[in-house]
Structures are given as C-alpha cells and as structure tokens.
Design a protein around this motif. Structure first.
Motif, PDB file in Angstrom:
ATOM      1  N   THR A  67      -4.791  20.350   1.960  1.00 24.79           N
ATOM      2  CA  THR A  67      -5.377  19.051   2.280  1.00 24.79           C
ATOM      3  C   THR A  67      -4.374  17.954   1.955  1.00 24.79           C
ATOM      4  O   THR A  67      -4.193  17.597   0.782  1.00 24.79           O
ATOM      5  CB  THR A  67      -6.666  18.819   1.460  1.00 24.79           C
ATOM      6  OG1 THR A  67      -7.539  19.942   1.634  1.00 24.79           O
ATOM      7  CG2 THR A  67      -7.364  17.547   1.910  1.00 24.79           C
ATOM      8  N   PRO A  68      -3.677  17.412   2.965  1.00 23.99           N
ATOM      9  CA  PRO A  68      -2.671  16.371   2.708  1.00 23.99           C
ATOM     10  C   PRO A  68      -3.303  15.148   2.057  1.00 23.99           C
ATOM     11  O   PRO A  68      -4.451  14.781   2.365  1.00 23.99           O
ATOM     12  CB  PRO A  68      -2.141  16.031   4.108  1.00 23.99           C
ATOM     13  CG  PRO A  68      -2.451  17.238   4.934  1.00 23.99           C
ATOM     14  CD  PRO A  68      -3.736  17.774   4.391  1.00 23.99           C
ATOM     15  N   PRO A  69      -2.589  14.485   1.155  1.00 22.09           N
ATOM     16  CA  PRO A  69      -3.141  13.292   0.495  1.00 22.09           C
ATOM     17  C   PRO A  69      -3.174  12.100   1.445  1.00 22.09           C
ATOM     18  O   PRO A  69      -2.435  12.046   2.427  1.00 22.09           O
ATOM     19  CB  PRO A  69      -2.141  13.044  -0.643  1.00 22.09           C
ATOM     20  CG  PRO A  69      -0.849  13.595  -0.117  1.00 22.09           C
ATOM     21  CD  PRO A  69      -1.227  14.789   0.713  1.00 22.09           C
ATOM     22  N   TYR A  79       0.809  -1.221   0.000  1.00 22.35           N
ATOM     23  CA  TYR A  79       0.000   0.000   0.000  1.00 22.35           C
ATOM     24  C   TYR A  79       0.845   1.275   0.000  1.00 22.35           C
ATOM     25  O   TYR A  79       0.318   2.370   0.194  1.00 22.35           O
ATOM     26  CB  TYR A  79      -0.938  -0.006   1.213  1.00 22.35           C
ATOM     27  CG  TYR A  79      -2.024  -1.044   1.089  1.00 22.35           C
ATOM     28  CD1 TYR A  79      -3.163  -0.800   0.326  1.00 22.35           C
ATOM     29  CD2 TYR A  79      -1.894  -2.288   1.706  1.00 22.35           C
ATOM     30  CE1 TYR A  79      -4.156  -1.764   0.197  1.00 22.35           C
ATOM     31  CE2 TYR A  79      -2.883  -3.259   1.579  1.00 22.35           C
ATOM     32  CZ  TYR A  79      -4.009  -2.994   0.820  1.00 22.35           C
ATOM     33  OH  TYR A  79      -4.989  -3.939   0.680  1.00 22.35           O
ATOM     34  N   SER A  80       2.152   1.127  -0.233  1.00 21.01           N
ATOM     35  CA  SER A  80       3.034   2.298  -0.317  1.00 21.01           C
ATOM     36  C   SER A  80       3.375   2.548  -1.774  1.00 21.01           C
ATOM     37  O   SER A  80       4.222   1.857  -2.352  1.00 21.01           O
ATOM     38  CB  SER A  80       4.309   2.074   0.505  1.00 21.01           C
ATOM     39  OG  SER A  80       4.013   2.016   1.883  1.00 21.01           O
ATOM     40  N   LYS A  81       2.709   3.517  -2.370  1.00 15.88           N
ATOM     41  CA  LYS A  81       2.931   3.865  -3.765  1.00 15.88           C
ATOM     42  C   LYS A  81       3.281   5.350  -3.872  1.00 15.88           C
ATOM     43  O   LYS A  81       2.769   6.173  -3.103  1.00 15.88           O
ATOM     44  CB  LYS A  81       1.681   3.583  -4.603  1.00 15.88           C
ATOM     45  CG  LYS A  81       1.169   2.141  -4.515  1.00 15.88           C
ATOM     46  CD  LYS A  81       2.178   1.159  -5.088  1.00 15.88           C
ATOM     47  CE  LYS A  81       1.661  -0.289  -4.960  1.00 15.88           C
ATOM     48  NZ  LYS A  81       2.686  -1.268  -5.381  1.00 15.88           N
ATOM     49  N   PRO A  82       4.150   5.728  -4.830  1.00 18.36           N
ATOM     50  CA  PRO A  82       4.444   7.155  -5.022  1.00 18.36           C
ATOM     51  C   PRO A  82       3.171   7.932  -5.334  1.00 18.36           C
ATOM     52  O   PRO A  82       2.258   7.416  -5.981  1.00 18.36           O
ATOM     53  CB  PRO A  82       5.393   7.152  -6.233  1.00 18.36           C
ATOM     54  CG  PRO A  82       5.948   5.764  -6.293  1.00 18.36           C
ATOM     55  CD  PRO A  82       4.885   4.867  -5.762  1.00 18.36           C
ATOM     56  N   SER A 134      10.723   5.642   2.762  1.00 19.01           N
ATOM     57  CA  SER A 134      11.619   6.719   2.321  1.00 19.01           C
ATOM     58  C   SER A 134      11.741   6.745   0.800  1.00 19.01           C
ATOM     59  O   SER A 134      11.734   7.810   0.179  1.00 19.01           O
ATOM     60  CB  SER A 134      12.995   6.583   2.968  1.00 19.01           C
ATOM     61  OG  SER A 134      13.591   5.356   2.609  1.00 19.01           O
ATOM     62  N   SER A 135      11.858   5.579   0.181  1.00 21.14           N
ATOM     63  CA  SER A 135      11.976   5.528  -1.279  1.00 21.14           C
ATOM     64  C   SER A 135      10.695   6.014  -1.953  1.00 21.14           C
ATOM     65  O   SER A 135      10.735   6.627  -3.023  1.00 21.14           O
ATOM     66  CB  SER A 135      12.299   4.103  -1.731  1.00 21.14           C
ATOM     67  OG  SER A 135      11.287   3.201  -1.316  1.00 21.14           O
ATOM     68  N   VAL A 136       9.556   5.750  -1.313  1.00 23.21           N
ATOM     69  CA  VAL A 136       8.272   6.208  -1.865  1.00 23.21           C
ATOM     70  C   VAL A 136       8.200   7.732  -1.855  1.00 23.21           C
ATOM     71  O   VAL A 136       7.754   8.353  -2.831  1.00 23.21           O
ATOM     72  CB  VAL A 136       7.095   5.600  -1.065  1.00 23.21           C
ATOM     73  CG1 VAL A 136       5.778   6.264  -1.448  1.00 23.21           C
ATOM     74  CG2 VAL A 136       7.014   4.108  -1.299  1.00 23.21           C
ATOM     75  N   LEU A 137       8.656   8.337  -0.766  1.00 24.27           N
ATOM     76  CA  LEU A 137       8.669   9.804  -0.697  1.00 24.27           C
ATOM     77  C   LEU A 137       9.594  10.391  -1.756  1.00 24.27           C
ATOM     78  O   LEU A 137       9.250  11.375  -2.419  1.00 24.27           O
ATOM     79  CB  LEU A 137       9.122  10.260   0.691  1.00 24.27           C
ATOM     80  CG  LEU A 137       8.094  10.253   1.822  1.00 24.27           C
ATOM     81  CD1 LEU A 137       8.706  10.868   3.071  1.00 24.27           C
ATOM     82  CD2 LEU A 137       6.842  11.005   1.449  1.00 24.27           C
ATOM     83  N   GLU A 190      10.413  13.116  -7.084  1.00 26.36           N
ATOM     84  CA  GLU A 190      10.973  13.032  -8.439  1.00 26.36           C
ATOM     85  C   GLU A 190       9.879  13.217  -9.485  1.00 26.36           C
ATOM     86  O   GLU A 190      10.067  13.907 -10.496  1.00 26.36           O
ATOM     87  CB  GLU A 190      11.665  11.682  -8.638  1.00 26.36           C
ATOM     88  CG  GLU A 190      13.009  11.579  -7.931  1.00 26.36           C
ATOM     89  CD  GLU A 190      13.616  10.195  -8.065  1.00 26.36           C
ATOM     90  OE1 GLU A 190      13.124   9.424  -8.917  1.00 26.36           O
ATOM     91  OE2 GLU A 190      14.561   9.891  -7.323  1.00 26.36           O
ATOM     92  N   LYS A 191       8.736  12.579  -9.264  1.00 21.19           N
ATOM     93  CA  LYS A 191       7.610  12.740 -10.185  1.00 21.19           C
ATOM     94  C   LYS A 191       7.154  14.193 -10.239  1.00 21.19           C
ATOM     95  O   LYS A 191       6.710  14.693 -11.276  1.00 21.19           O
ATOM     96  CB  LYS A 191       6.442  11.841  -9.750  1.00 21.19           C
ATOM     97  CG  LYS A 191       6.616  10.373 -10.078  1.00 21.19           C
ATOM     98  CD  LYS A 191       5.449   9.557  -9.542  1.00 21.19           C
ATOM     99  CE  LYS A 191       5.535   8.110 -10.010  1.00 21.19           C
ATOM    100  NZ  LYS A 191       5.149   7.943 -11.420  1.00 21.19           N
ATOM    101  N   LEU A 192       7.266  14.878  -9.113  1.00 20.35           N
ATOM    102  CA  LEU A 192       6.871  16.283  -9.042  1.00 20.35           C
ATOM    103  C   LEU A 192       7.829  17.164  -9.837  1.00 20.35           C
ATOM    104  O   LEU A 192       7.430  18.206 -10.370  1.00 20.35           O
ATOM    105  CB  LEU A 192       6.839  16.722  -7.568  1.00 20.35           C
ATOM    106  CG  LEU A 192       6.217  18.072  -7.237  1.00 20.35           C
ATOM    107  CD1 LEU A 192       4.740  18.097  -7.612  1.00 20.35           C
ATOM    108  CD2 LEU A 192       6.368  18.360  -5.748  1.00 20.35           C
TER     109      LEU A 192
END
Length: 651
Positions: free
Chosen positions: A209-211, A156-159, A247-250, A255-257
């Motif tokens: 509004t945090p995701p 359940y940890s996705k970018p 940490s890698s997900v964050l 990076e996507k941003l």
C-alpha cells in the motif's frame, strides 16, 4: 311563293352582317381607345418611377445605415464587454492567487480569451496597446502562478517517516521491534537459515500500500497550476520546480530509512559480516523504494500532470533518478566486487529482488524519459546473474583445491565437509532462481543444477581423500573418510539434494562408508586379534606346558601365554587411550562401529581366556596378566570414539 321566302331570307342575312360590321367597328374603336389609355398609363408610371427613384435610394441608404449602426453598437458592446472582463481579470490578478486560487485561475483564462479576441481585431485602432497590456499582465500572472506552485508543492512535500513506509508492507516483511529499519529475516544469511521457495511465492502475492505523499485535496490545485503554466509555454519551469522540490524529499525519505551512499571502494573495505548485513538491508530498501516510495511518487506525478503524458514521465524521471542511482550503485558495487563463495547467496538474494521488481520497474518507469533508469536496473540484474554464476563456478573449483590446514586430529567431520554440505543444501532453497540463472546464460533446463551439484560433491570427496593422507595411522585415515562420507550421505538423504543426485548416488556412497568402516577394523584391530589367535599359540613351541581341561592347552607354554596377555593388555590400552580421543559424531554410526568391533574382539577374548587363562591364573600375581574381563573390555569399548581429551581422567 317559294321565291318570296327566299328573298326575305337574303335580306335578313344582309342586315345581320351589317350589324356585325358596325359592332366590330365600335369594338376596334374601343380597343384603340384602351390602347391609347394604357399607353398613357405606361408613360405616367415610367415618369412616376423616375420621380420616385431618388426616394427609394435614400430609403435604402437609411436602412443600410441603421443596420451598420446596429452592428457597430453590437461590436462596441462586445468590445466593452471584453474591456470589462479585462478589468475584472486584472483586479483578480493584482490581488494574487493566494486568497482565491480558483478565481485567479479563472481570471487567467479570461485574460487569455481576451488576448485571443483582440488578436483577431486587426482594424481596432488601439489593438496593439491593448494586446501589450494584456500580455504583460498574463506574464505577471504566470510568474505568480509559478511562485504559488512552488510554495504549495513545498508546503506539502515532506519526507516520509520509516514507520509510514513499514505500514504499507505485507506483515511478513515488517521489521521486528528490536531492529527498526531492518527486515527481520535478512540479518542472518547463514546457509542453515531457511530461505524457502514457499516464502518467495507468498511475497509475489503480497499486497503493498503506497503512502499518500501529498494530500488528495491539494493535487487538483497543483494540477490546475501546472496546466496553466504548461499552456503558457513554461513547461521547463514546471519541470525544474518539481525536480528541485520532490527529488530532495525522496532522498531524505531514503536516508531516514537507512539508505547509505556507498561505492565500490567502500564495499571493498568492509568486513564481510558488516557488508552482509548491509546487503540484507539493501534488499529490503529496494522493495520499499520501488513498491512504496516510487509507486507513491508515480501517483502524484500522474495526478498533477494529468493530460500531459510526456511531462509526467519527464518529471517522474528527474525526481527519482538520484534516489534510484544511490540504490543501484550499491548493488553494482557488490556485483563488481571480488568474488568469494560466501557471496553467492547474497548475490542470489539480490538477483531475486531485482527479478521480483522487474515488472514493477517497467510499469512505473515507463516512457522514453525513464529509459535510462530502466536500462540501469536491467543491467544490474544481468550483472548480478553473471557474478552469481561465476561465483558458483568458483565454488566448485575452490572445493576441489581447498588446502586449509585445519587439523582434525580426532577423525571427525571436517569443517570443509559441513560447510560444503550446508552450502549445497542451501542451494536448494534457490532452485527456481538457479534454474533461471542457467537458462538466462546457457539455455539449459534444470538438469544443469543436478550436474553442478554432483560435481561439487565429487570435488569434496576428492579433497577429503587428499586430506585423509595427512594421518599417519591408517585406521584413523579410514575413520576420517567414513565419518565425512557418512555425513554427506546422511545430509543428502534428508534434503532435496536426494531428488537431484538420485538413489544410485546414495546407495553407492553408503557402500563406500561401509568399505571405510571395514578398512578401519582391519587396520586398527588385526594386530591385537593376532595376540588372541589360538592357532598361533598352538603352533608355538618351547618351554614347559600344563594341560588344562583335557589337554586343550597342550603344547602351549605358560611363558608364551603370559607374553601374549601382556601384549594384548598393552595394545588394548594403547587403542583405548588413542581411540577414545577419536570421534564418530553420528550416534548410530558410532554404536554400530563399536558393536562391529565387539562382535569380533569379545568372542575371541573370551575363548582365549577360557582356554589359556588357567595357565597364568594358577601362577604368582595372576592379576598382572588377566587384567580385564570380557565385561571390562565391553565397557571400555563403549568409551571409544567419544573425542576425549588426554587431560580427561579415565572412567
């Protein structure tokens, strides 16, 4: 007779006494018998008690034995119950946590309770064996829990996609469709761009509004898993799994941003336009990271590790440290890069965003574990403030010493003037920030900004005085200074700088503008006006003269008039050719200057032509001399200061 009565009485008493004595003797006999009987009973009872004592002892032993049997049976029942619970727990644990996680966690609790139970039964013969088996099973159960925690967390940890992050922003900060990932109003940092205090105050009240980073239904399961692992003493393993996964997900989300890993060397090599755009994006990314992405991560940490505050802070710190480092390192590279005036506003923007995020950082990165991150963020804020202030000081010095050889051949507003004025005007969109800057380092109030602004304006004026000396024509020197100082005055009057510099400054510099305008007229037109000077003509002698209109031109020769007219025509044509290339960019100032010249030139010309024109008009080829009417001159004056090129045809 009396005697007889007395005798009878004595006998009666004796009889009674004898009877009483007899009764007492009988009573004593009875008492003795009773005592004898009671003594006999006591002896018999003593003998009976002696006879019954073994029976009583056997009965007590039997009762005690029964009680012990009951206790033993009950203890056996408890033991059997714990053995049964161990068996049940073992079956559930051997099936694994994947099918029934809640049942698996219950089984671990049961097993842990059994271990505690058997640990207290020191006299139990097989105690060690039971405890070893239970502890071994518990270790296997926790190991499977670790795998389940890691698998569930990873699943359940996705970018987070940029669009989801943008949805959490206030409308005013959402990117435009043509520049995804970029803040729509940070791409242009030109000083003419409006960066208002009002907009900043709106941002302070904006709602973010945090995701949702992990589904709410999964968080309680992760909490239960983490709790069991911590209770088993595997806190370090929890921390490790959480760090490696989240940490890698964050980092991928950033990076996507569009966040890049850039260091000081990368920054130094960039063209300013490219770097300026990246700084604008960085400001936007900082808001998104702190107020949305890191805020969402804090929510996840607090729910998974509820009840373990120190672990919450530790996990949050290790998960965010790498992402925070990437963001802050770029800001630090800018703060430590070579200073230049154009960087001041981006430095102020960066300082503002760090100030804006300060309370958020303190709240999200709380606790001892996050102290390094807090210190790094606050350290960057300080460095940005210091660099901005030093850049501000550099600007004043740069204006004073600017030695650009930019040619302004037409006397118009110099690029330095427009640059400095726009720079100063733009500073007033940062009034509160600059005041904060001055207070942070100098502990001074808002008058510091007024003082610095006044010094910058004076530095500009000093530099313009130096540049004006490049002109060989004194008239153009004063036209240049008139144009530039007028531009300064007009710009100040139309901006907030007026409130800071004051009316006295405005009025004083308006007088300076007028002084340069007067000096221009004197230097440009004094010589040609001498040609039209009637006293000069009247005092000139020699040659034949012709009277006109009752002797108004007596004593003036035709040749002298012709000479004066020819000189006037030549000089005016030269002035027209030259000054039509000069520029007075302000329309109102241009018209007033033309009018001021016309008010002096045209009446003098009309008077001259009226008095001396007939002297040449009556001769041959009069058009060679009186070439222009007053209307022609007025029309040609209207072409002055238009900045025409030499190649342009005359009108």
């Amino acid at each position: 007779m009396k005697m007889g009565v007395a005798v009878v009485g004595t006998d009666s008493l004796s009889e009674r006494a004898a009877l009483m004595r007899e009764s007492m003797q009988k009573s004593q006999t009875i008492t003795d018998k009773v005592v004898s009987i009671l003594g006999s009973f006591d002896h018999r009872l003593s003998a009976l008690e002696t006879a019954m004592r073994p029976t009583q002892i056997r009965t007590h032993s039997i009762r005690k034995a029964n009680e012990n049997i009951d206790k033993t049976l009950k203890a056996a029942e408890v033991l059997l119950a714990h053995f049964d619970l161990s068996s049940q727990a073992e079956r559930k644990i051997l099936r694994g946590p994947h099918e029934d996680l809640e049942g698996y966690l219950e089984a671990i609790d049961q097993l842990r309770g059994n271990i505690q139970f058997f640990s207290s039964k020191k006299g139990f013969k097989s105690n060690d064996e039971v405890l070893n088996n239970a502890n071994s099973l518990l270790a296997k159960a926790i190991a499977r829990l670790e795998d389940e925690f890691k698998q569930l967390l990873s699943s359940y940890s996705k970018p987070v996609e940029p669009d989801r992050l943008f949805d959490g922003l206030p409308n005013s900060l959402r990117p435009s469709s043509e520049s995804p990932g970029h803040q729509r109003d940070t791409s242009d940092r030109n000083p003419s761009n409006n960066h208002s205090e009002h907009r900043r105050s709106n941002l302070e009240d904006a709602v973010y509004t945090p995701p949702t980073l992990i589904p709410p239904r999964i968080l309680p399961l992760l909490h239960d898993l983490a709790k069991q692992m911590v209770q088993a003493g595997h806190q370090h393993k929890v921390l490790e799994v959480y760090r490696d996964t989240r940490s890698s997900v964050l980092e991928e989300s950033l990076e996507k941003l569009g966040v890049e890993k850039l260091n000081k060397d990368d920054v130094q090599k960039m063209q300013w336009e490219v770097l300026e755009a990246k700084i604008g994006n960085w400001i936007h990314f900082m808001r998104i990271a702190v107020k949305l992405l890191f805020a969402g991560e804090r929510i996840v940490c607090e729910q998974i590790f509820e009840g373990f505050d120190s672990l919450t802070d530790q996990c949050y710190s290790v998960v965010t440290s790498s992402s925070v480092s990437v963001l802050l390192s770029f800001g630090d590279a800018i703060a430590r890069s070579k200073r230049s005036p154009e960087k001041l506003f981006v430095l102020l923007d960066m300082y503002e965003i760090m100030r804006e995020l300060q309370s958020e950082i303190e709240m999200k990165f709380q606790g001892k574990a996050c102290s390094e991150t807090r210190e790094a963020a606050f350290g960057l804020t300080k460095r940005l403030a210091q660099t901005a202030q030093e850049t501000f000081g550099d600007f004043e010095e740069a204006v004073e010493k600017d030695a650009t050889k930019t040619a302004v051949s037409d006397g118009t507003v110099h690029p330095l003037t427009s640059y400095v004025i726009n720079y100063v005007k733009f500073l007033f969109d940062y009034q509160s920030t600059l005041k904060q800057l001055f207070q942070e380092f100098d502990n001074k109030d808002g008058t510091q900004l007024a003082s610095v602004t006044t010094r910058i304006m004076q530095a500009l004026q000093n530099n313009l005085d130096g540049k004006s000396k490049q002109y060989k024509d004194p008239a153009l020197t004063h036209l240049f200074l008139m144009n530039n100082i007028h531009y300064m005055v007009r710009s100040v009057r139309r901006s907030e700088a007026k409130d800071l510099l004051g009316d006295d400054w405005v009025q004083r510099h308006r007088r300076i503008v007028q002084q340069h305008a007067n000096q221009y007229k004197r230097n440009a037109w004094a010589k040609i006006l001498q040609c039209l000077s009637i006293p000069g003509l009247a005092s000139s002698g020699g040659g034949s003269s012709v009277g006109v209109d009752g002797g108004n031109s007596s004593g003036v020769s035709r040749a002298l008039v012709k000479d004066r007219v020819k000189i006037f025509n030549t000089q005016f044509e030269e002035l027209h050719q030259k000054q039509s290339q000069w520029t007075v960019p302000d329309t109102e100032l241009c018209e007033s200057l033309r009018l001021a010249v016309a008010e002096v030139l045209l009446p003098a010309y009309r008077s001259f032509v009226r008095r001396y024109g007939p002297l040449v008009e009556n001769g041959r080829n009069p058009q060679r001399y009186i070439k222009y009417s007053a209307d022609d001159l007025e029309r040609m004056l209207g072409e002055f200061f238009e900045g025409k090129n030499l190649s342009e045809p005359r009108r």
